[in-house]
Design an enzyme around this catalytic site. Structure first.
Site: not given
Ligand code: ACM
Length: 275
Positions: A39, A109, A144
């Site tokens: 990420e 995301k 993530c």
């Molecule tokens: C995250 O979502 N960077 C823990």
């Protein structure tokens, strides 16, 4: 068979060109079909305000998507990489999917973590699966903290993913408890590319914020067993050969099939207090 690779390294904070060159050097001469990077691999993680996020982010198409697109064409590999994306005056925590055909897609995301909520919009791309243009292989993307929501991996599996690619900047170790289950319960491979290193920022009140990322990047097979994994601090590219076709038969004995046996009529997956 498909060669699947994950990259673990420490991106520098807010030094995009340096990070892109670092990534290029890590991937020099690699022979693989799919590469998953962490990420925010081009900027670092610790954004503190919308303004900072806006200054570091880029539209798609933009220089970053073009860089990965050219690398994908050169390596003839699908590349999935986290980056800060700008759309007008909004920013997203996104993952680009660069294809060896030159096409680029973007996932935004869905489930933001911690101070990401101060800086980025919740993703609006929805979940989707991308066909590898050369191999018979379908890749679903999440980022993530999406790991905490089994609905994310389930949605991708129901859409036909053989592999879930998960660019990550993980700071706890809790994820190791749940992520093998995401692979097992969906009978998919799961590739988590985490970063390592510590990132320090000074806050407005003069205190320091220090985040340490845990490395431990891993590829699980479709039973949730780790096929390959990195240490906590090492900078490394790991590759493993997998057979995506093995994920398509969801039966696990002669009576049970993971998907056929589902009972969606009995599940409550909508809003809270929905009866
Ligand atoms: C995250 O979502 N960077 C823990």
């Amino acid at each position: 068979m498909v060669e699947l690779s994950i990259v673990q390294f420490t991106p520098g904070w807010n030094v995009k060109q340096q990070n892109l060159q670092h990534i290029k050097a890590l991937l020099r001469n690699i022979k693989t079909d799919i590469i998953v990077l962490p990420e925010f691999c081009t900027t670092g993680y610790s954004f503190l305000s919308k303004e900072e996020a806006l200054n570091a982010s880029e539209p798609s198409p933009g220089d970053t998507t073009q860089f990965f697109s050219a690398l994908s064409v050169e390596l003839q590999a699908m590349i999935i990489a986290g980056f800060a994306e700008k759309d007008g005056d909004l920013t997203y925590n996104s993952a680009l999917i660069a294809l060896p055909t030159g096409q680029v897609k973007v996932y935004r995301k869905t489930h933001l973590f911690y101070k990401e909520k101060l800086c980025f919009e919740p993703g609006n791309s929805g979940f989707f699966v991308v066909d590898h243009p050369i191999k018979d292989c379908r890749v679903g993307i999440m980022v993530c903290n999406d790991w905490r929501y089994p609905e994310a991996a389930r949605s991708l599996a129901l859409m036909g993913a053989d592999i879930i690619a998960c660019p990550s900047n993980l700071v706890s170790t809790l994820w190791g408890v749940a992520t093998p289950a995401r692979a097992l319960e969906n009978k998919v491979y799961l590739a988590i590319a985490n970063r390592c290193g510590t990132e320090k920022r000074f806050l407005e009140d003069g205190t320091e914020q220090s985040l340490t990322f845990n490395g431990g990047s891993v590829i699980y097979d479709f039973n949730g067993s780790p096929l390959i994994y990195a240490g906590k601090d090492e900078e490394i590219v790991l590759s493993v050969s997998i057979d995506p076709l093995l994920t398509r038969d969801k039966s696990f004995n002669s009576y049970n099939d993971l998907f056929q046996d589902r009972r969606p009529d009995l599940y409550k997956l909508g809003c809270l207090n929905n009866g």
